[in-house]
Design an enzyme around this catalytic site. Structure first.
Site, mmCIF file in Angstrom:
data_model
loop_
_atom_site.group_PDB
_atom_site.id
_atom_site.type_symbol
_atom_site.label_atom_id
_atom_site.label_comp_id
_atom_site.label_asym_id
_atom_site.label_seq_id
_atom_site.Cartn_x
_atom_site.Cartn_y
_atom_site.Cartn_z
ATOM 1 N N TRP A 26 3.515 -10.550 9.527
ATOM 2 C CA TRP A 26 4.654 -10.822 8.630
ATOM 3 C C TRP A 26 5.778 -9.809 8.835
ATOM 4 C CZ3 TRP A 26 -0.431 -10.491 7.169
ATOM 5 C CH2 TRP A 26 -0.878 -9.239 6.732
ATOM 6 N N GLU A 39 3.218 -11.825 0.980
ATOM 7 C CA GLU A 39 3.227 -11.010 -0.236
ATOM 8 C C GLU A 39 2.228 -11.537 -1.266
ATOM 9 O OE1 GLU A 39 4.489 -8.221 -0.714
ATOM 10 O OE2 GLU A 39 5.888 -8.052 0.940
ATOM 11 N N GLY A 83 -9.920 -15.675 -2.836
ATOM 12 C CA GLY A 83 -10.050 -15.313 -4.251
ATOM 13 C C GLY A 83 -8.726 -15.415 -5.002
ATOM 14 N N TYR A 122 8.491 -7.502 -8.485
ATOM 15 C CA TYR A 122 8.124 -6.922 -7.191
ATOM 16 C C TYR A 122 8.426 -7.898 -6.048
ATOM 17 C CZ TYR A 122 5.440 -6.152 -3.081
ATOM 18 O OH TYR A 122 5.103 -6.047 -1.758
ATOM 19 N N ASP A 140 5.291 -1.678 -6.067
ATOM 20 C CA ASP A 140 3.933 -2.219 -6.200
ATOM 21 C C ASP A 140 3.001 -1.037 -6.448
ATOM 22 O OD1 ASP A 140 3.697 -0.943 -3.795
ATOM 23 O OD2 ASP A 140 2.806 -2.639 -2.728
ATOM 24 N N CYS A 194 -0.662 8.078 1.779
ATOM 25 C CA CYS A 194 -0.729 8.502 0.374
ATOM 26 C C CYS A 194 -1.779 7.643 -0.347
ATOM 27 C CB CYS A 194 0.648 8.375 -0.277
ATOM 28 S SG CYS A 194 0.777 9.303 -1.809
ATOM 29 N N CYS A 201 -1.931 14.381 3.321
ATOM 30 C CA CYS A 201 -0.633 15.046 3.128
ATOM 31 C C CYS A 201 -0.179 15.767 4.389
ATOM 32 C CB CYS A 201 -0.719 16.021 1.962
ATOM 33 S SG CYS A 201 -1.189 15.217 0.424
ATOM 34 N N CYS A 204 2.087 13.588 6.277
ATOM 35 C CA CYS A 204 3.096 12.862 5.492
ATOM 36 C C CYS A 204 4.513 13.357 5.814
ATOM 37 C CB CYS A 204 2.802 13.067 4.006
ATOM 38 S SG CYS A 204 4.046 12.310 2.952
HETATM 39 S S1 SF4 Z 1 2.530 14.758 0.425
HETATM 40 FE FE1 SF4 Z 1 2.842 12.633 0.954
HETATM 41 S S2 SF4 Z 1 0.744 11.834 1.127
HETATM 42 FE FE2 SF4 Z 1 0.617 13.766 0.017
HETATM 43 S S3 SF4 Z 1 0.733 13.193 -2.145
HETATM 44 FE FE3 SF4 Z 1 2.807 13.661 -1.489
HETATM 45 S S4 SF4 Z 1 3.672 11.709 -0.904
HETATM 46 FE FE4 SF4 Z 1 1.462 11.439 -0.969
#
Ligand code: SF4
Length: 382
Positions: A26, A39, A83, A122, A140, A194, A201, A204
């Protein structure tokens, strides 16, 4: 460097997304119908599960008009196994509303999209921003989690002040360029890094901006919703056979899983004997008498806040029941009409007897599918 050139959360997130995003079917389209189908299917369902359903569904229903014109049976059969069947019925209603518009096309702004049946805030944001490049936010579960952690937003982000706060934050961060990609990047971050437990992290792109990470409080956000204690429920479900065909019930309109096929079943009270209770239910509610039912196994099933034990019974249906004899009497109280067969009973009571081949083609609800799996493993002497 001018202010305009400074990196923003949006620019950093989109740069990361351009490299890290998963190649999903998608994401190769801007067609609003294909995006809507994805979605809707992705609500409460994993990506890997959705992919084959998405491809099959769009191959059969490539436009809203195609779905609008299709019989609900066929739609539910294609949905069987995903479902939450209410989604399929709502999607059909959305398709009908779009097909009925003068141009047969989706509106392009979130406010008009949200007026279509089955489309909430959303989904309206997702369609407007991804298909039409509208500068519209979306939130979401994944986005709510990311934003709650980034800005240490207190409270349950599904309701009240915290919900308003995450939507306002999503709108504030939204860039005018590539709003659809930004929205998808936020969702992708929540889906891949996340994560609800043990977020990654260290990988991230927004870690240096994340308040929860900086305070080592990632586990505190988002504030968990208090969960009700699950209710334990026993259900007797019957694999009732007549000359090789199996009794199948079409769930009534207006009830849960309306329109879907299932095996006949009844909820048991404390102390109920499953075989006796199900026999009575079959006779009273469906006009089907059986030889004594026998227990062939149990299995588990979970529906929101319910932990269900399915007690699977098997047995043979009799051709006639006392109740049918009453129904065979002519309306004027005169002589008996021709005896009703099982097929005729089916028409009147929502039950039909179908061959095992036909059973495989029907969109059977989860309880029926689980009971059949138990029956397939049962020993012949059970
Ligand atoms: S650093 Fe990034 S992955 Fe870690 S809690 Fe914060 S937003 Fe989420």
């Amino acid at each position: 460097m001018t202010d305009a050139a400074l990196p923003t959360p949006a620019s950093e997130l989109i740069t990361w997304y351009d490299v890290a995003r998963r190649d999903l079917p998608w994401r190769r389209t801007r067609d609003p119908w294909s995006i809507l189908v994805s979605e809707v299917m992705l609500q409460q369902t994993r990506v890997e599960t959705v992919i084959p359903y998405y491809l099959r569904f769009l191959a059969r229903f490539p436009t809203p008009a195609a779905l609008a014109a299709a019989p609900l049976d066929e739609v539910l059969a294609l949905w069987a196994g995903l479902g939450y069947y209410r989604r399929a019925r709502l999607l059909k209603q959305t398709a009908q509303a779009v097909a009925a518009r003068p141009d047969g096309a989706f509106p392009r702004d979130a406010a008009s999209l949200a007026k279509l049946p089955g489309i909430g805030p959303y989904t309206a944001g997702a369609l407007a921003s991804i298909a039409f490049d509208a500068v519209e936010p979306l939130v979401d579960g994944n986005v709510a989690r990311v934003l709650a952690r980034l800005f240490r937003i207190e409270g349950d982000p599904r309701s009240g002040a915290a919900r308003k706060a995450v939507w306002a934050t999503a709108a504030q961060l939204l860039p005018r360029e590539r709003p659809g990609d930004f929205n998808q990047a936020l969702m992708e971050l929540g889906a891949t890094l996340c994560l609800p437990a043990n977020p990654r992290c260290s990988a991230c792109p927004l870690a240096h901006r994340c308040e929860a990470h900086r305070h080592s409080e990632v586990d505190r956000y988002p504030t968990p919703r208090p969960r009700p204690t699950p209710l334990a429920v026993r259900i007797a479900v019957g694999v009732v056979d007549a000359a090789g065909s199996i009794a199948v019930l079409r769930r009534r309109e207006g009830g849960r899983m309306a329109g879907l096929h299932d095996l006949p079943s009844c909820e048991l009270r404390a102390g109920d004997d499953a075989a006796v209770a199900l026999s009575r239910h079959l006779a009273a509610d469906h006009g089907i008498a059986t030889l004594p039912l026998r227990a062939i196994g149990t299995t588990r099933h979970a529906i929101t806040h319910h932990r269900i034990t399915l007690e699977v019974m098997a047995g043979a249906a009799l051709e006639r029941t006392p109740r049918n004899v009453v129904r065979e009497r002519a309306p004027d109280g005169g002589h008996d009409a021709a005896p009703l067969g099982l097929a005729a009973i089916a028409d009147e009571r929502g039950i039909e007897f179908v061959t095992r081949e036909r059973l495989a083609e029907l969109g059977l609800a989860a309880i029926g599918r689980k009971a059949l799996a138990v029956a397939a493993k049962a020993r012949p002497d059970q």
